[in-house]
Design a protein around this motif. Structure first.
Motif, PDB file in Angstrom:
ATOM      1  N   ASN A 123      -0.788  25.594 129.600  1.00 49.97           N
ATOM      2  CA  ASN A 123       0.411  25.730 130.435  1.00 49.97           C
ATOM      3  C   ASN A 123       0.175  26.424 131.778  1.00 49.97           C
ATOM      4  O   ASN A 123       0.939  26.214 132.709  1.00 49.97           O
TER       5      ASN A 123
ATOM      6  N   LEU B 109       5.629  39.154 122.964  1.00 51.60           N
ATOM      7  CA  LEU B 109       5.114  39.578 124.269  1.00 51.60           C
ATOM      8  C   LEU B 109       6.156  40.364 125.031  1.00 51.60           C
ATOM      9  O   LEU B 109       5.852  41.352 125.699  1.00 51.60           O
TER      10      LEU B 109
ATOM     11  N   THR C 155      -5.159  28.165 116.378  1.00 51.46           N
ATOM     12  CA  THR C 155      -6.489  28.156 117.013  1.00 51.46           C
ATOM     13  C   THR C 155      -7.040  29.589 117.071  1.00 51.46           C
ATOM     14  O   THR C 155      -8.244  29.811 116.881  1.00 51.46           O
TER      15      THR C 155
ATOM     16  N   GLU D 158       7.879  28.488 116.704  1.00 48.44           N
ATOM     17  CA  GLU D 158       7.933  28.443 118.167  1.00 48.44           C
ATOM     18  C   GLU D 158       8.018  26.985 118.611  1.00 48.44           C
ATOM     19  O   GLU D 158       7.050  26.235 118.469  1.00 48.44           O
TER      20      GLU D 158
ATOM     21  N   THR E  37      -6.142  32.474 124.698  1.00 40.33           N
ATOM     22  CA  THR E  37      -4.705  32.262 124.872  1.00 40.33           C
ATOM     23  C   THR E  37      -4.394  30.882 124.332  1.00 40.33           C
ATOM     24  O   THR E  37      -4.991  29.897 124.764  1.00 40.33           O
TER      25      THR E  37
ATOM     26  N   CYS F 112       4.554  31.193 127.350  1.00 32.69           N
ATOM     27  CA  CYS F 112       4.381  32.094 126.206  1.00 32.69           C
ATOM     28  C   CYS F 112       5.465  33.165 126.201  1.00 32.69           C
ATOM     29  O   CYS F 112       5.786  33.723 125.167  1.00 32.69           O
TER      30      CYS F 112
ATOM     31  N   PRO G 100     -10.915  25.936 130.017  1.00 35.88           N
ATOM     32  CA  PRO G 100      -9.484  25.629 130.108  1.00 35.88           C
ATOM     33  C   PRO G 100      -9.078  24.641 129.018  1.00 35.88           C
ATOM     34  O   PRO G 100      -9.936  23.946 128.473  1.00 35.88           O
TER      35      PRO G 100
ATOM     36  N   HIS H 296       0.253  42.879 129.460  1.00 40.30           N
ATOM     37  CA  HIS H 296       0.754  41.586 128.967  1.00 40.30           C
ATOM     38  C   HIS H 296       0.080  41.364 127.619  1.00 40.30           C
ATOM     39  O   HIS H 296      -1.143  41.257 127.536  1.00 40.30           O
TER      40      HIS H 296
ATOM     41  N   ASN I 212      -8.449  29.219 127.452  1.00 38.59           N
ATOM     42  CA  ASN I 212      -7.069  29.262 127.936  1.00 38.59           C
ATOM     43  C   ASN I 212      -6.191  28.141 127.411  1.00 38.59           C
ATOM     44  O   ASN I 212      -6.680  27.076 127.033  1.00 38.59           O
TER      45      ASN I 212
HETATM   46  P1  NAP Z   1      -4.170  25.550 121.657  1.00 36.33           P
HETATM   47  O1  NAP Z   1      -4.065  24.160 121.200  1.00 36.33           O
HETATM   48  O2  NAP Z   1      -4.305  26.604 120.645  1.00 36.33           O
HETATM   49  O3  NAP Z   1      -5.409  25.570 122.670  1.00 36.33           O
HETATM   50  C1  NAP Z   1      -5.733  26.704 123.371  1.00 36.33           C
HETATM   51  C2  NAP Z   1      -7.186  26.647 123.829  1.00 36.33           C
HETATM   52  O4  NAP Z   1      -8.053  26.717 122.700  1.00 36.33           O
HETATM   53  C3  NAP Z   1      -7.552  25.363 124.543  1.00 36.33           C
HETATM   54  O5  NAP Z   1      -8.433  25.652 125.591  1.00 36.33           O
HETATM   55  C4  NAP Z   1      -8.261  24.576 123.475  1.00 36.33           C
HETATM   56  O6  NAP Z   1      -9.151  23.627 123.996  1.00 36.33           O
HETATM   57  C5  NAP Z   1      -9.018  25.666 122.768  1.00 36.33           C
HETATM   58  N1  NAP Z   1      -9.454  25.357 121.421  1.00 36.33           N
HETATM   59  C6  NAP Z   1      -8.851  24.564 120.508  1.00 36.33           C
HETATM   60  N2  NAP Z   1      -9.558  24.593 119.368  1.00 36.33           N
HETATM   61  C7  NAP Z   1     -10.627  25.389 119.567  1.00 36.33           C
HETATM   62  C8  NAP Z   1     -11.714  25.819 118.769  1.00 36.33           C
HETATM   63  N3  NAP Z   1     -11.851  25.418 117.510  1.00 36.33           N
HETATM   64  N4  NAP Z   1     -12.625  26.638 119.291  1.00 36.33           N
HETATM   65  C9  NAP Z   1     -12.498  27.079 120.562  1.00 36.33           C
HETATM   66  N5  NAP Z   1     -11.491  26.708 121.371  1.00 36.33           N
HETATM   67  C10 NAP Z   1     -10.557  25.886 120.878  1.00 36.33           C
HETATM   68  O7  NAP Z   1      -2.915  25.962 122.555  1.00 36.33           O
HETATM   69  P2  NAP Z   1      -2.227  25.120 123.711  1.00 36.33           P
HETATM   70  O8  NAP Z   1      -1.538  23.961 123.083  1.00 36.33           O
HETATM   71  O9  NAP Z   1      -3.170  24.877 124.830  1.00 36.33           O
HETATM   72  O10 NAP Z   1      -1.142  26.161 124.227  1.00 36.33           O
HETATM   73  C11 NAP Z   1       0.137  26.316 123.659  1.00 36.33           C
HETATM   74  C12 NAP Z   1       0.204  27.559 122.824  1.00 36.33           C
HETATM   75  O11 NAP Z   1      -0.324  28.633 123.536  1.00 36.33           O
HETATM   76  C13 NAP Z   1       1.626  27.977 122.471  1.00 36.33           C
HETATM   77  O12 NAP Z   1       1.686  28.289 121.121  1.00 36.33           O
HETATM   78  C14 NAP Z   1       1.864  29.213 123.289  1.00 36.33           C
HETATM   79  O13 NAP Z   1       2.727  30.156 122.718  1.00 36.33           O
HETATM   80  C15 NAP Z   1       0.510  29.787 123.411  1.00 36.33           C
HETATM   81  N6  NAP Z   1       0.386  30.584 124.601  1.00 36.33           N
HETATM   82  C16 NAP Z   1       0.343  31.915 124.466  1.00 36.33           C
HETATM   83  C17 NAP Z   1       0.227  32.709 125.590  1.00 36.33           C
HETATM   84  C18 NAP Z   1       0.191  34.211 125.489  1.00 36.33           C
HETATM   85  O14 NAP Z   1      -0.114  34.861 126.482  1.00 36.33           O
HETATM   86  N7  NAP Z   1       0.486  34.761 124.360  1.00 36.33           N
HETATM   87  C19 NAP Z   1       0.131  32.123 126.845  1.00 36.33           C
HETATM   88  C20 NAP Z   1       0.172  30.767 126.954  1.00 36.33           C
HETATM   89  C21 NAP Z   1       0.292  29.988 125.811  1.00 36.33           C
HETATM   90  P3  NAP Z   1      -8.772  22.064 124.031  1.00 36.33           P
HETATM   91  O15 NAP Z   1      -7.637  21.926 124.947  1.00 36.33           O
HETATM   92  O16 NAP Z   1     -10.010  21.413 124.519  1.00 36.33           O
HETATM   93  O17 NAP Z   1      -8.418  21.694 122.632  1.00 36.33           O
END
Ligand code: NAP
Length: 684
Positions: A158, A429, A236, A401, A231, A295, A182, A478, A155
């Motif tokens: 946010n 979305l 990622t 974004e 998500t 998101c 998370p 969603h 996840n």
């Molecule tokens: P993120 O940096 O991509 O991280 C998301 C999740 O992936 C975190 O739990 C993270 O863990 C994990 N992760 C990172 N690298 C990984 C890997 N190599 N292998 C497995 N897991 C890994 O995103 P974020 O900064 O948390 O969230 C912001 C982004 O999410 C925005 O771009 C937003 O648009 C998007 N978002 C999309 C939705 C939707 O429904 N489309 C909803 C909410 C958010 P760590 O925290 O431990 O690194």
């Protein structure tokens, strides 16, 4: 300081080397955690698979759903504990409501949808019976069974609670254990939820695990019976989807990534109209809720070039209501509370994205940043930024974004261009359409729907009860195509089926009846001397049947029924009109046949059948005229035991009966299902 732990093998565990997490409002450390080892991560998978999965799949869908209801209601009682921790993420009370009560509410909704729409069995049958042979002796139906693996839910930061619960709930009801990962920076809130879940202590062992921090080689140990949902950011998402083990085993992956959601003001939503102002308010809400870290937040405002100036004026007025303050601050009544971004790093990233956007856009509105009771240097506070496109077609505007309180106004000249610009987001979305003109509303909807998972139509009439642009809802899909990740979450029972395997089951109607515990036409039936309406719920078996006596339809029946109901439709009363009609003769009312059939099959005395519950799937197949003779058969098609509620003095279940009406030539003239409430004899 919160000491965060992973929850593995039904125990909270921690690693050795500790790391701190900070308060978004002040950058003060509020929590610490330590990564667990790779072998503990691997143990987590095998425990969930070997303990959680068999326990869950042995329960029926309703049993699983009731456990979630129990959990959800207990969590609601403890919600203030979560609100307190949620302020560390920078979430205001209103932001936290979406995450906490929105998350628990979604879980309760999924539980209720499952109990309403799915059978009380460990599996699901889907769609109609498909007849595969001329005589109907070879048929097929789809069944869905829980996969034998785990679902790993990764996840974003946010929504630490909503993000977990909206995925855990359908997975649990599907009969599959969840491993939640998370986002680290807000994982103290997910941990707080996990602690409460543990205290409620109603979930079967192994059905829910929590991994904080590094997941090590987790993805390398999954196989085709497992599922991954992700998500987060698109980058990622790509890393995860390119994992060689996931590719090798064709592990199902659902991705929810970046999304450049839009609001489109139609030409009919002119400045000065209520619709226009509603659209402006929606933009304000999406800029400020969760400080734009959603998101679904509006990133692009697609609006006619003549409306830009009035839009700017109205939004500037609205922005004067915004108060930037730490999450726990009580803003004045009528003001809009804008909390900090999750961290200073996140704010820096957003500012970098704004700088990139500025290559193709100018500043339209830059609100002053005045932080009440907080420091801009310590907390991730950021004032809303509204940009205006220099060139509406510039690709940055439709692909970058800025995950904060930022949006770009993109002017168009005509509706076709508005559609083309919206779709340049390459899949989002959600989009909102502000329009007061039906043709324009339809043109915009059909033009942009293929690029969106959800569309909200905004105007004066929808405003009253609309749930708003930014809210994904349990019964609605969603997800979005293309850039948005191509995934689908929620959407009622669809979300549950995602974790199950759909299998086409072929065989005779009798075989399928015995496997699925649902009667199909052509399957063997059993007749008994004892009338089935004299049997208790637990005495009835699928396939138990009754063939009734016969009754000839008379003209008096038709006339009396017409007079009683006032239905004097020509087909029943007009000899001359019916002669040239598709019937060729006067026919009985369809509802008369249904009523007459009840007279044929009911057992009139007081007995275990307590009430008629309803009727489904009614079809009139052949006309029935004066002099035709009707006979009915009823067969137990399905049985649904109802949980005894407080105040119920009798335990009951719903029996679905398949009713067929035949004429004197054994031709089927009508068929339908009736639902009756039948008492359970607890002494049998
Ligand atoms: P993120 O940096 O991509 O991280 C998301 C999740 O992936 C975190 O739990 C993270 O863990 C994990 N992760 C990172 N690298 C990984 C890997 N190599 N292998 C497995 N897991 C890994 O995103 P974020 O900064 O948390 O969230 C912001 C982004 O999410 C925005 O771009 C937003 O648009 C998007 N978002 C999309 C939705 C939707 O429904 N489309 C909803 C909410 C958010 P760590 O925290 O431990 O690194």
């Amino acid at each position: 300081m919160i000491e965060i732990k992973s929850f593995v093998n039904d125990k909270f565990i921690s690693g050795t080397k500790s790391q701190e997490l900070i308060d978004a409002n002040s950058s003060v450390p509020v929590a610490s955690f330590a990564h667990i080892s790779d072998s503990e991560v691997q143990n987590c998978i095998s425990y969930a698979k070997s303990v959680g999965n068999p326990t869950l799949r042995a329960l029926t869908i309703h049993q699983r759903a009731l456990l979630l209801k129990q959990l959800g209601l207990a969590l609601l009682e403890q919600k203030e504990t979560l609100y307190k921790v949620s302020t560390y993420t920078g979430a205001t009370r209103a932001d936290s409501w979406v995450d906490i009560e929105g998350g628990i509410g979604t879980m309760l909704s999924i539980s209720s949808i499952a109990r309403r729409e799915l059978p009380d069995q460990p599996f699901i049958t889907e769609g109609n019976l498909e007849t595969l042979s001329k005589s109907g002796s070879f048929v097929a139906r789809h069944i869905l069974t829980p996969k034998t693996g785990v679902a790993v839910h990764i996840n974003a930061f946010n929504f630490p609670i909503w993000g977990m619960l909206e995925k855990f709930a359908p997975t649990f009801i599907a009969g599959v254990p969840s491993i939640i990962k998370p986002a680290t920076q807000t994982s103290y809130l997910t941990f707080a939820l996990m602690k409460l879940i543990q205290e409620v202590n109603c979930l079967p062992k192994g059905s829910l695990s929590l991994l904080i921090g590094n997941i090590h080689s987790l993805l390398d140990h999954l196989d085709g019976q497992d599922t991954v949902t992700f998500t987060g950011s698109a980058s990622t998402a790509k890393t995860i989807a390119s994992n060689q083990n996931l590719i090798h085993h064709n592990v199902k992956i659902n991705k929810e990534a970046d999304s450049l959601n839009a609001i489109v003001f139609g030409e009919s939503a002119r400045p000065g109209t209520v619709a226009f102002s509603l659209g402006v308010k929606e933009v304000l809400r999406e800029l400020t809720a969760k400080a734009g870290q959603k998101c679904t937040a509006i990133r692009r405002v697609i609006i006619h070039e003549d409306f830009v100036k009035p839009f700017q004026t109205e939004l500037e007025q609205q922005l004067q209501r915004v108060q930037i303050a730490p999450a726990g601050y009580q803003v004045e009544k009528g003001k809009v509370h804008l909390g900090p971004l999750v961290s200073l790093t996140q704010r820096r990233e957003v500012q970098e994205q704004v700088a990139l956007l500025r290559q193709s856009a100018d500043i339209l509105i830059q609100s002053p940043i005045t932080v009440i009771e907080g420091s801009e240097d310590k907390g991730g506070f950021m004032a809303p930024v509204v940009l205006i496109a220099k060139n509406p077609e510039a690709s940055e505007l439709h692909s970058i974004e800025a995950f904060g309180p930022v949006c770009t106004v993109i002017p168009y000249q005509n509706i076709s261009q508005a559609i083309a610009l919206t779709n340049k987001g390459e899949g989002s979305l959600v989009a909102s359409i502000v329009s007061t003109q039906p043709e324009e509303q339809q043109q915009l909807t059909l033009g942009i729907a293929p690029y969106h998972g959800r569309l909200l139509l905004i105007n004066e009439l929808t405003a009253k009860e609309s749930t708003g642009h930014g809210s994904p809802l349990a019964p609605l899909v969603h997800g979005g195509p293309g850039r948005a990740g191509g995934g689908e979450e929620l959407g009622g029972v669809r979300s549950i089926k995602y974790y199950m395997q759909r299998t086409a089951l072929q065989g005779t109607p009798t075989d399928l009846t015995s496997v699925t515990q649902e009667y199909y036409q052509g399957a063997i039936t059993h007749e008994d001397i004892k009338h089935p309406f004299r049997k208790y719920f637990n005495e009835l078996h699928i396939g138990d049947s009754l063939t009734t006596h016969k009754r000839t339809v008379t003209e008096a029946d038709i006339v009396n029924f017409g007079c009683l109901t006032g239905d004097h439709f020509y087909a029943h009363f007009d000899e001359t009109a019916t002669a040239s009609s598709l019937f060729g003769k006067r026919v009985a009312h369809g509802y008369y046949l249904v009523s007459m059939a009840a007279g044929l099959f009911v057992w009139p005395n007081l007995g275990p059948v307590l009430a008629n519950y309803g009727m489904d799937n009614l079809r009139f197949i052949e006309p029935v005229g004066i002099g035709d003779t009707i006979q009915a058969t009823i067969t137990v098609k399905r049985k649904i035991e109802k949980p005894k509620k407080e105040g119920d003095n009798k335990k009951t279940g719903v029996v679905v009966w398949y009713v067929q009406l035949f004429n004197q030539h054994s031709v089927l003239v009508a068929m339908y299902d009736i639902l009756t409430l039948v008492q359970i004899n607890e002494n049998i």
